[in-house]
Design a protein around this motif. Structure first.
Motif, PDB file in Angstrom:
ATOM      1  N   LEU A 248       0.865  -1.187   0.000  1.00 32.68           N
ATOM      2  CA  LEU A 248       0.000   0.000   0.000  1.00 32.68           C
ATOM      3  C   LEU A 248       0.900   1.236   0.000  1.00 32.68           C
ATOM      4  O   LEU A 248       1.750   1.386   0.882  1.00 32.68           O
ATOM      5  N   HIS A 249       0.721   2.078  -1.000  1.00 32.88           N
ATOM      6  CA  HIS A 249       1.550   3.278  -1.154  1.00 32.88           C
ATOM      7  C   HIS A 249       0.707   4.509  -0.822  1.00 32.88           C
ATOM      8  O   HIS A 249      -0.230   4.837  -1.558  1.00 32.88           O
ATOM      9  N   PHE A 250       1.031   5.168   0.283  1.00 29.39           N
ATOM     10  CA  PHE A 250       0.407   6.466   0.553  1.00 29.39           C
ATOM     11  C   PHE A 250       1.254   7.520  -0.135  1.00 29.39           C
ATOM     12  O   PHE A 250       2.454   7.639   0.126  1.00 29.39           O
ATOM     13  N   SER A 251       0.625   8.267  -1.015  1.00 31.79           N
ATOM     14  CA  SER A 251       1.393   9.186  -1.845  1.00 31.79           C
ATOM     15  C   SER A 251       1.084  10.630  -1.457  1.00 31.79           C
ATOM     16  O   SER A 251      -0.054  10.958  -1.126  1.00 31.79           O
ATOM     17  N   ARG A 252       2.116  11.459  -1.514  1.00 30.32           N
ATOM     18  CA  ARG A 252       1.961  12.859  -1.121  1.00 30.32           C
ATOM     19  C   ARG A 252       1.395  13.687  -2.273  1.00 30.32           C
ATOM     20  O   ARG A 252       1.876  13.590  -3.406  1.00 30.32           O
ATOM     21  N   PHE A 253       0.382  14.483  -1.959  1.00 30.85           N
ATOM     22  CA  PHE A 253      -0.226  15.375  -2.958  1.00 30.85           C
ATOM     23  C   PHE A 253       0.576  16.673  -3.065  1.00 30.85           C
ATOM     24  O   PHE A 253       1.046  17.212  -2.072  1.00 30.85           O
ATOM     25  N   PHE A 254       0.737  17.144  -4.286  1.00 33.42           N
ATOM     26  CA  PHE A 254       1.261  18.496  -4.522  1.00 33.42           C
ATOM     27  C   PHE A 254       0.228  19.261  -5.336  1.00 33.42           C
ATOM     28  O   PHE A 254      -0.457  18.675  -6.177  1.00 33.42           O
ATOM     29  N   ALA A 277      -2.471   2.045   8.900  1.00 28.83           N
ATOM     30  CA  ALA A 277      -2.471   0.877   8.009  1.00 28.83           C
ATOM     31  C   ALA A 277      -1.743  -0.296   8.662  1.00 28.83           C
ATOM     32  O   ALA A 277      -2.219  -1.439   8.625  1.00 28.83           O
ATOM     33  N   GLU A 278      -0.611   0.006   9.270  1.00 25.15           N
ATOM     34  CA  GLU A 278       0.155  -1.078   9.904  1.00 25.15           C
ATOM     35  C   GLU A 278      -0.612  -1.663  11.086  1.00 25.15           C
ATOM     36  O   GLU A 278      -0.642  -2.883  11.266  1.00 25.15           O
ATOM     37  N   GLU A 279      -1.270  -0.804  11.826  1.00 27.10           N
ATOM     38  CA  GLU A 279      -2.073  -1.305  12.963  1.00 27.10           C
ATOM     39  C   GLU A 279      -3.249  -2.153  12.470  1.00 27.10           C
ATOM     40  O   GLU A 279      -3.690  -3.064  13.151  1.00 27.10           O
ATOM     41  N   ALA A 280      -3.732  -1.829  11.281  1.00 30.71           N
ATOM     42  CA  ALA A 280      -4.851  -2.611  10.720  1.00 30.71           C
ATOM     43  C   ALA A 280      -4.367  -3.942  10.138  1.00 30.71           C
ATOM     44  O   ALA A 280      -5.172  -4.765   9.714  1.00 30.71           O
ATOM     45  N   GLY A 281      -3.056  -4.132  10.071  1.00 32.32           N
ATOM     46  CA  GLY A 281      -2.526  -5.416   9.606  1.00 32.32           C
ATOM     47  C   GLY A 281      -1.997  -5.415   8.187  1.00 32.32           C
ATOM     48  O   GLY A 281      -1.684  -6.475   7.638  1.00 32.32           O
ATOM     49  N   ILE A 282      -1.876  -4.237   7.562  1.00 26.15           N
ATOM     50  CA  ILE A 282      -1.302  -4.179   6.203  1.00 26.15           C
ATOM     51  C   ILE A 282       0.218  -4.357   6.352  1.00 26.15           C
ATOM     52  O   ILE A 282       0.872  -3.622   7.107  1.00 26.15           O
ATOM     53  N   ARG A 283       0.774  -5.313   5.625  1.00 26.80           N
ATOM     54  CA  ARG A 283       2.161  -5.716   5.888  1.00 26.80           C
ATOM     55  C   ARG A 283       3.201  -4.778   5.294  1.00 26.80           C
ATOM     56  O   ARG A 283       4.267  -4.582   5.855  1.00 26.80           O
ATOM     57  N   TYR A 284       2.912  -4.256   4.093  1.00 28.17           N
ATOM     58  CA  TYR A 284       3.935  -3.451   3.405  1.00 28.17           C
ATOM     59  C   TYR A 284       3.343  -2.082   3.080  1.00 28.17           C
ATOM     60  O   TYR A 284       2.539  -1.945   2.161  1.00 28.17           O
ATOM     61  N   VAL A 285       3.753  -1.085   3.835  1.00 28.04           N
ATOM     62  CA  VAL A 285       3.188   0.259   3.655  1.00 28.04           C
ATOM     63  C   VAL A 285       4.331   1.213   3.313  1.00 28.04           C
ATOM     64  O   VAL A 285       5.362   1.233   3.997  1.00 28.04           O
ATOM     65  N   TYR A 286       4.165   1.964   2.252  1.00 27.50           N
ATOM     66  CA  TYR A 286       5.223   2.867   1.778  1.00 27.50           C
ATOM     67  C   TYR A 286       4.671   4.287   1.642  1.00 27.50           C
ATOM     68  O   TYR A 286       3.479   4.481   1.393  1.00 27.50           O
ATOM     69  N   LEU A 287       5.572   5.246   1.767  1.00 26.54           N
ATOM     70  CA  LEU A 287       5.215   6.638   1.527  1.00 26.54           C
ATOM     71  C   LEU A 287       5.838   7.079   0.209  1.00 26.54           C
ATOM     72  O   LEU A 287       7.030   6.835  -0.015  1.00 26.54           O
TER      73      LEU A 287
END
Ligand code: SF4
Ligand code: SF4
Length: 290
Positions: A248-254, A277-287
């Motif tokens: 899951l990729h959380f992406s920064r808005f410009f 996301a990590e607390e909800a159990g998503i294993r791979y979270v990126y910014l």
């Protein structure tokens, strides 16, 4: 090679047609196009006017799609035709997504030529990206079949707004996808993008079921879709639907396009989303974009 007849439409008695490729189901009068601007009714025959006309062509690292868990370190031939079935107020590619094919320069390439080009540049895969590839599905399917025969991967970068039957025709040839899950609210989808949430969720589930490698991007826009409760609901849905291992990729808005008055997303907001996301159990979270 030129415009081709679309595969997904109905002819109606009054000379108009109903496009059945995406949930808009545009009713298109003679000589008019649908919302995506690339499918036109020519005397009762729906034509894809972008077939074989590439407005963008580049070689990108697969991480740029972004796909972080699909053959990292490789490159893909990345291509686009004009058009999109969404109208996102924040579109960063509006010069090619919100125009008709005749409004930009393009390269004419047959599916065979795309595959040859990919091989010539030693890319192991082709990415359909930058605009909304699903609006030129006929061209993708024709390329993707040949690509598989040549041992190449097919990668889709998409907002996922498509009907299930046409999608099923593509899935056997698709290896990986990054799907933009723009928010977890139908209301926000309607207001910001001009579409609906549920068909996007259906696309993600269909890809999961077909064994396509799926990664999800959520662009977090301050004051629009940065409600942490909603982000938690989105993560919960992913977890409940066996997508906890989908990166899951959380992406920064410009600020851009019709949202140029907004501020960039505070990095703190993205970090808070990652924690949820990590607390909800998503294993791979990126910014992303930070
Ligand atoms: S693909 Fe284009 S023409 Fe077809 S229903 Fe969607 S927006 Fe309308
Ligand atoms: S889905 Fe992507 S390409 Fe289409 S309008 Fe939205 S941001 Fe632009």
């Amino acid at each position: 090679m030129g415009p081709c007849e679309c595969r997904y439409y109905l002819r109606l008695d009054d000379g108009s047609v109903e496009c059945q490729l995406c949930p808009h189901h545009c009713h298109i009068g003679n000589s008019k196009t649908g919302i995506c601007r690339s499918r036109r009714n020519h005397d009762g025959v729906l034509i894809s006017e972008v077939y074989g006309k590439l407005c963008s062509l580049a070689i990108d690292p697969v991480e740029k799609k972004p796909l972080y868990h699909f053959h990292p370190g490789t490159a893909c031939l990345s291509l686009a035709c004009t058009g999109c079935n969404f109208r996102c107020l924040n579109c960063q590619n509006h010069e090619i997504s919100q125009v008709a094919p005749a409004e930009v320069d393009y390269y004419k390439l047959s599916p065979e030529e795309v595959v040859s080009l990919c091989k010539k540049h030693h890319c192991p895969g082709i990415a359909y990206t930058y605009t909304e590839p699903l609006t030129y599905l006929e061209y993708i399917i024709d390329i993707a079949k040949l690509a598989h025969e040549a041992g190449l991967w097919n990668i889709l970068v998409s907002a996922g707004y498509v009907c299930q039957d046409p999608l099923k025709d593509l899935l056997p040839y698709l290896d990986a996808a990054n799907i933009d899950l723009k928010s977890f609210s139908d209301d926000i989808y309607r207001k910001v993008s001009g579409g609906h949430l549920q068909p996007v969720l259906n696309t993600i589930l269909a890809m999961r079921d077909a064994g396509v490698w799926v990664e999800i991007t959520n662009l977090v826009i301050p004051g629009i879709n940065d409600d942490m409760k909603m982000i938690q609901e989105m993560c919960q849905w992913l977890k409940e639907n066996n997508l906890a291992d989908a990166p899951l990729h959380f992406s920064r808005f410009f600020p851009r396009y019709k949202m140029s008055q907004l501020s960039p997303t505070p990095v703190q907001t993205l970090k808070a989303a990652k924690q949820i996301a990590e607390e909800a159990g998503i294993r791979y979270v990126y910014l992303g974009n930070v």
